[in-house]
Design a protein around this motif. Structure first.
Motif, PDB file in Angstrom:
ATOM      1  N   LEU A 241      -3.088   2.308  -5.219  1.00  0.00           N
ATOM      2  CA  LEU A 241      -2.433   3.482  -5.790  1.00  0.00           C
ATOM      3  C   LEU A 241      -2.724   4.738  -4.961  1.00  0.00           C
ATOM      4  O   LEU A 241      -1.835   5.559  -4.714  1.00  0.00           O
ATOM      5  N   ILE A 242      -3.965   4.888  -4.514  1.00  0.00           N
ATOM      6  CA  ILE A 242      -4.336   6.076  -3.748  1.00  0.00           C
ATOM      7  C   ILE A 242      -3.610   6.110  -2.413  1.00  0.00           C
ATOM      8  O   ILE A 242      -3.040   7.142  -2.010  1.00  0.00           O
ATOM      9  N   TYR A 243      -3.600   4.973  -1.707  1.00  0.00           N
ATOM     10  CA  TYR A 243      -2.943   4.943  -0.396  1.00  0.00           C
ATOM     11  C   TYR A 243      -1.427   5.078  -0.524  1.00  0.00           C
ATOM     12  O   TYR A 243      -0.788   5.730   0.312  1.00  0.00           O
ATOM     13  N   THR A 244      -0.836   4.477  -1.547  1.00  0.00           N
ATOM     14  CA  THR A 244       0.611   4.610  -1.731  1.00  0.00           C
ATOM     15  C   THR A 244       0.972   6.040  -2.099  1.00  0.00           C
ATOM     16  O   THR A 244       1.976   6.587  -1.606  1.00  0.00           O
ATOM     17  N   TRP A 245       0.179   6.661  -2.967  1.00  0.00           N
ATOM     18  CA  TRP A 245       0.422   8.061  -3.323  1.00  0.00           C
ATOM     19  C   TRP A 245       0.287   8.953  -2.089  1.00  0.00           C
ATOM     20  O   TRP A 245       1.090   9.879  -1.890  1.00  0.00           O
ATOM     21  N   THR A 246      -0.709   8.671  -1.251  1.00  0.00           N
ATOM     22  CA  THR A 246      -0.904   9.468  -0.037  1.00  0.00           C
ATOM     23  C   THR A 246       0.264   9.282   0.929  1.00  0.00           C
ATOM     24  O   THR A 246       0.713  10.249   1.565  1.00  0.00           O
ATOM     25  N   CYS A 247       0.767   8.047   1.054  1.00  0.00           N
ATOM     26  CA  CYS A 247       1.920   7.805   1.928  1.00  0.00           C
ATOM     27  C   CYS A 247       3.139   8.590   1.456  1.00  0.00           C
ATOM     28  O   CYS A 247       3.844   9.212   2.264  1.00  0.00           O
ATOM     29  N   ALA A 248       3.401   8.561   0.140  1.00  0.00           N
ATOM     30  CA  ALA A 248       4.561   9.274  -0.392  1.00  0.00           C
ATOM     31  C   ALA A 248       4.414  10.780  -0.209  1.00  0.00           C
ATOM     32  O   ALA A 248       5.358  11.464   0.226  1.00  0.00           O
ATOM     33  N   ALA A 249       3.238  11.328  -0.531  1.00  0.00           N
ATOM     34  CA  ALA A 249       3.032  12.764  -0.382  1.00  0.00           C
ATOM     35  C   ALA A 249       3.075  13.177   1.088  1.00  0.00           C
ATOM     36  O   ALA A 249       3.627  14.243   1.435  1.00  0.00           O
TER      37      ALA A 249
END
Length: 400
Positions: A241-249
């Motif tokens: 979740l953290i890495y996917t959120w960081t990729c999107a942001a």
């Protein structure tokens, strides 16, 4: 010799030593950095999350692969540990068969019975690879600097590694030989049993109809992971979740800066890449909103100790105010192996595996008792009971 006097080297006296010029020991840059930055940060983080593990401490471990015939001498028994001191149980109880599934006989954990979950998990990989190809195309066409493309590709790699680890890791399935912990036996006169598995059911565990197993501290069954999220793989799910959120942001910030603040000709994307960027922007907005809500959901569960399934049940019965669960410590999610292992999808090492999972294993209890008696461990295989009756090892530990 007086208590305050230091021991002198042989052949020297205090008067002679006073005339010898002393040289101060020089600190290396690594030592200065460790004293000035690493140690204060480690103590601060350790005080906040309760992580007091000292990796330089002696590892109390018994090598079960030690061969006395080739070594020529018997293996020394590990010393008895002090109170609060960790020891390593390296005995491998996992099945050796190369078989995919969610049963106890499966050597590789993978849920292959849910076709919809398999499609959704494959869709995650497809979308992440699409976004990495789009950013790489921007780098090749000189739409963005290469360093920015490398950063995004690394984030995508870590997200996919965390996804694979979440999908292929046992979420904390309860074996048929599981028994209550000693503290549970002392504080409770009765214990829950699963009607489907016919085994002991630890607190905060639930039976998953898709995986067909009871999962310790189960939060929910995630179709995007094609697996349950429990005590065994919560770290990997949180990292995803953290890495996917960081990729999107990261990508939204990159595209927004290029669209609103860059008016040079160098910032113009290639005609073909523009269409890829438009589709990726829509996907990133959806991923950002979804992962944000999931991160808040997981953080709420960590702070309250109430999983998603339990929270929905309590809301349905209007009993949220009667909750007595305790917050989940970070060491029960990321383990005690060291802070450098937290950002990586590697299996955590728990300080008390039985406490985290909520159950004990008779074989492990037998090994620990043999160590206390200073005996060489010889473990007899405990075959799971194929009938609906409770195994003898479970019946012996349950109260009458």
């Amino acid at each position: 010799m007086s208590r305050g006097r230091k021991r002198q080297p042989v052949g020297t006296s205090a008067s002679m030593e006073s005339n010898i010029p002393r040289r101060r020991a020089r600190l290396r840059p690594v030592d200065i950095l460790d004293l000035a930055f690493v140690q204060p940060v480690r103590n601060c983080v350790g005080g906040v999350c309760g992580c007091q593990h000292q990796p330089q401490k002696e590892r109390l471990e018994y090598d079960y692969t030690y061969d006395e015939t080739t070594q020529g001498k018997p293996q020394e028994m590990p010393r008895l540990r002090d109170r609060g001191e960790y020891y390593v149980d390296s005995y491998n109880e996992e099945p050796w068969g190369i078989k995919f599934g969610t049963t106890e006989e499966s050597g590789i954990w993978m849920n292959s019975g849910d076709q919809a979950g398999t499609i959704m998990a494959a869709l995650v990989w497809l979308l992440m690879i699409y976004s990495a190809v789009t950013v790489t195309s921007l780098t090749v066409t000189e739409g963005i600097p290469p360093i920015l493309g490398m950063i995004y590709t690394m984030l995508c790699f870590m997200a996919l590694a965390s996804h694979a680890k979440t999908s292929l890791t046992d979420p904390g399935s309860v074996p048929r030989a599981a028994v209550p912990q000693e503290t549970q036996r002392q504080t409770s006169n009765s214990h829950s049993m699963c009607g489907q598995c016919q085994t002991f059911k630890p607190p905060a565990s639930h039976h998953c109809r898709i995986c067909n197993r009871c999962v310790s501290r189960m939060d929910h069954h995630c179709p995007w992971m094609n697996n349950c999220v429990g005590a065994g793989n919560l770290k990997h799910f949180l990292l995803f979740l953290i890495y996917t959120w960081t990729c999107a942001a990261y990508s939204l910030t990159l595209f927004g800066w290029n669209y609103f603040f860059c008016a040079d000709e160098d910032c113009t994307f290639h005609v073909i890449v523009v269409h890829l960027v438009r589709v990726m922007t829509v996907l990133c907005v959806g991923a950002f909103l979804f992962t944000s809500s999931m991160l808040m959901n997981v953080c709420y569960g960590l702070m309250t100790g109430i999983g998603t399934i339990d929270r929905l049940k309590k809301k349905a019965t209007n009993t949220m105010s009667h909750s007595d669960e305790e917050p989940i410590l970070l060491i029960d999610v990321f383990g005690i192996a060291g802070y450098h292992t937290w950002p990586f999808p590697v299996d955590p090492v728990f300080d008390d595996y039985d406490r985290v999972m909520g159950f004990s294993n008779p074989q492990r209890l037998i090994r620990e008792q043999q160590f206390l008696d200073q005996k060489k461990p010889s473990i007899a295989d405990l075959e799971p009971s194929p009938t609906v009756e409770l195994p003898n090892c479970v019946a012996d530990f349950l109260p009458i």
